[in-house]
Design a protein around this motif. Structure first.
Motif, PDB file in Angstrom:
ATOM      1  N   THR A  14       1.168  -1.319  -0.739  1.00  0.00           N
ATOM      2  CA  THR A  14       0.296   0.148   0.027  1.00  0.00           C
ATOM      3  C   THR A  14       0.835   1.222   0.004  1.00  0.00           C
ATOM      4  O   THR A  14       2.014   1.267   0.468  1.00  0.00           O
ATOM      5  CB  THR A  14      -1.087  -0.095   1.295  1.00  0.00           C
ATOM      6  OG1 THR A  14      -1.533  -1.388   1.073  1.00  0.00           O
ATOM      7  CG2 THR A  14      -1.967   0.669   0.833  1.00  0.00           C
ATOM      8  N   ASP A  55     -10.279  -2.509  -1.248  1.00  0.00           N
ATOM      9  CA  ASP A  55      -9.160  -1.425  -2.127  1.00  0.00           C
ATOM     10  C   ASP A  55      -8.782  -0.091  -1.410  1.00  0.00           C
ATOM     11  O   ASP A  55      -8.634  -0.125   0.016  1.00  0.00           O
ATOM     12  CB  ASP A  55     -10.280  -1.008  -3.488  1.00  0.00           C
ATOM     13  CG  ASP A  55      -9.963  -0.045  -4.004  1.00  0.00           C
ATOM     14  OD1 ASP A  55      -8.485  -0.505  -4.331  1.00  0.00           O
ATOM     15  OD2 ASP A  55      -9.801   0.323  -5.033  1.00  0.00           O
ATOM     16  N   LYS A  56      -9.091   1.129  -2.262  1.00  0.00           N
ATOM     17  CA  LYS A  56      -8.077   2.368  -1.046  1.00  0.00           C
ATOM     18  C   LYS A  56      -9.038   2.468   0.082  1.00  0.00           C
ATOM     19  O   LYS A  56     -10.369   2.384   0.253  1.00  0.00           O
ATOM     20  CB  LYS A  56      -8.434   3.384  -2.327  1.00  0.00           C
ATOM     21  CG  LYS A  56      -9.879   3.762  -3.062  1.00  0.00           C
ATOM     22  CD  LYS A  56      -9.003   4.672  -4.171  1.00  0.00           C
ATOM     23  CE  LYS A  56     -10.485   4.957  -4.655  1.00  0.00           C
ATOM     24  NZ  LYS A  56     -10.238   6.192  -5.411  1.00  0.00           N
ATOM     25  N   LYS A  91      -4.382   9.346   2.356  1.00  0.00           N
ATOM     26  CA  LYS A  91      -5.340   8.702   1.473  1.00  0.00           C
ATOM     27  C   LYS A  91      -4.829   7.353   0.851  1.00  0.00           C
ATOM     28  O   LYS A  91      -2.860   7.382   0.496  1.00  0.00           O
ATOM     29  CB  LYS A  91      -5.034   9.453   0.077  1.00  0.00           C
ATOM     30  CG  LYS A  91      -6.738  10.236   0.491  1.00  0.00           C
ATOM     31  CD  LYS A  91      -7.086  11.507  -0.510  1.00  0.00           C
ATOM     32  CE  LYS A  91      -7.984  12.211  -0.327  1.00  0.00           C
ATOM     33  NZ  LYS A  91      -8.072  13.337  -1.272  1.00  0.00           N
ATOM     34  N   CYS A  92      -4.788   6.521   1.820  1.00  0.00           N
ATOM     35  CA  CYS A  92      -3.920   4.550   0.541  1.00  0.00           C
ATOM     36  C   CYS A  92      -4.537   4.330  -0.172  1.00  0.00           C
ATOM     37  O   CYS A  92      -5.690   4.266  -0.727  1.00  0.00           O
ATOM     38  CB  CYS A  92      -3.796   4.217   2.050  1.00  0.00           C
ATOM     39  SG  CYS A  92      -3.708   4.533   3.729  1.00  0.00           S
ATOM     40  N   ALA A  93      -3.771   3.750  -0.268  1.00  0.00           N
ATOM     41  CA  ALA A  93      -4.460   2.623  -2.098  1.00  0.00           C
ATOM     42  C   ALA A  93      -3.458   1.650  -2.116  1.00  0.00           C
ATOM     43  O   ALA A  93      -2.513   1.769  -2.388  1.00  0.00           O
ATOM     44  CB  ALA A  93      -4.535   3.724  -3.724  1.00  0.00           C
ATOM     45  N   CYS A 137       0.511   5.144   1.128  1.00  0.00           N
ATOM     46  CA  CYS A 137      -0.920   6.593   1.835  1.00  0.00           C
ATOM     47  C   CYS A 137      -0.083   7.727   1.855  1.00  0.00           C
ATOM     48  O   CYS A 137       1.422   8.129   1.145  1.00  0.00           O
ATOM     49  CB  CYS A 137      -0.496   5.642   3.043  1.00  0.00           C
ATOM     50  SG  CYS A 137      -1.682   4.185   3.639  1.00  0.00           S
TER      51      CYS A 137
END
Length: 420
Positions: A31, A143-144, A158-160, A33
């Protein structure tokens, strides 16, 4: 803002599935972020471990509860400040795949133990609801996600995923009773498309039908700095035939969130653009009345239904998809409203109509030429030309207004001078 947690499952009340035993499975994925821009910190590379819980089996027509437990977040609390209890609020997207596709908007309460500087982020369990529309194996994949911190000021990390994520849970779905075969309870009517689905939306037309219920589609709105984190909500576009035209009704979330401060009567007035596709092109504008009753602090926040008229410009199959939205916020009667433009960054087809071109049809052609407050295609402009004006209007009173899945933050002048 169905956003009914954040979201209302529009188009018909579902039946919560309780009989099937729940299953829980975890998945770990790489991930990235992105910390808040004001922190000046670089992107963080890490791993996220998520446990998804959902029923093992279901039937078409059921609405099931799903949960997202973050066993380990990819990012830690930066070495800047100790976070107090109940300052962290998570939200995220759960991908639906296999026999049915889509996204479930997940949201968790603002609950956490104290987190020291450099400590692991402790996120509450997120929940959401999934309407079962098709038989077969339905997969659920995290998901994100977004980590929102409400201490001192509202900030978002924000993490994806940075790799393909494996499905964390699978629901085996049996065929339903027919009336629950789609979101709006439509049937196949002996093989016709009335009430069925086509290209992600509800196909309508022919056979003397006059009412055409649409299918809810998840829409994400980017409202800029005025609404940090934007708004995610299912939107349903339905139509009623009126001669050669179609009267449109658009619904968003209802009762999804709580108001942290009292909102007066007439505080919130929504409007939205509906994008045409297929045989016709252009936009149709729909508007809704302001809230008829005051909204007490802690009460549910809803937006009114929006209506408008689509006059076909072409003959053929025309798709209707929710597009940009605008919300006028008026806290004091008679004052100039704060216009909040929200751009739709993701959407889908909610309805498909069989149309016959009408003289002076409003759907085609389209241009971007602005004349006053409208564009060709009879579409009222809902955005603002002067972004600075919006920001200036926002600097009025130290209060917070919760709307759908978002928070409007108004900064006192005194604090603004201090930061500058």
């Amino acid at each position: 803002m169905s956003a009914a947690g954040v979201a209302l499952m529009l188009g018909g009340a579902g039946i919560l599935l309780a009989a099937s035993p729940a299953q829980a499975a975890s998945v770990t994925f790489k991930t990235e972020c992105i910390p808040p821009s004001i922190s000046g910190l670089p992107p963080i590379q890490g791993e996220t471990t998520v446990e998804i819980t959902a029923p093992a089996t279901a039937k078409v027509g059921d609405t099931v509860d799903v949960t997202w437990k973050t066993v380990k977040a990819a990012s830690k609390n930066p070495d800047v400040i100790d976070l107090e209890a109940n300052m962290v609020e998570p939200s995220g997207d759960l991908k639906v795949g296999g026999a049915q596709t889509g996204v479930v908007a997940m949201k968790g309460p603002r609950e956490n133990p104290p987190i020291p500087k450099g400590g692991d982020m402790k996120l509450s369990t997120m929940t959401g609801k999934l309407k079962i529309e098709k038989a077969g194996d339905i997969t659920l994949t995290p998901d994100k996600y977004v980590i929102t911190v409400h201490q001192i000021m509202k900030t978002e990390t924000k993490c994806a995923p940075k790799e393909a994520v494996k499905a964390s849970a699978t629901i085996k779905v049996e065929g339903g009773s027919g009336n629950g075969g789609n979101t709006n309870g439509g049937t196949n009517n002996g093989g016709t498309n009335n009430g069925g689905t086509n290209n992600g939306g509800t196909t309508a037309g022919g056979g003397g039908q006059t009412d055409f219920p649409g299918k809810p589609v998840d829409v994400k709105f980017d409202c800029g700095e005025t609404v940090p984190g934007g708004i995610t909500t299912p939107v349903t576009v339905s139509a009623k035939k009126n001669g050669g035209n179609f009267d449109l009704t658009v619904k968003t979330a209802k009762g999804a969130m709580k108001a942290p401060v009292a909102l007066p009567k007439g505080a919130l007035k929504p409007s939205m653009k509906i994008k045409l596709g297929g045989a016709d092109t252009g936009m149709v504008n729909v508007t809704g009345p302001a809230n008829a009753e005051a909204i007490a602090q802690g009460a549910d926040v809803s937006l009114s239904e929006m209506t408008g008229t689509y006059k076909p410009g072409k003959t053929g199959k025309v798709t209707l998809s929710p597009a940009d939205m605008s919300i006028d916020v008026t806290m004091v009667a008679g004052s100039t409203p704060l216009n909040v433009p929200c751009k739709a960054t993701s959407t889908g087809v909610s309805l498909e109509l069989d149309t016959v071109a009408q003289a002076g049809g409003s759907g085609s052609p389209t241009t971007t030429t602005t004349t006053g407050n409208a564009t060709s295609g009879n579409l009222a402009e809902t955005g603002a030309e002067d972004e600075g004006g919006i920001k200036a209007l926002a600097l009025v009173a130290g209060t917070v207004i919760l709307l759908g899945g978002a928070v409007f933050t108004f900064t006192p002048w005194r604090r603004l001078r201090g930061t500058r």
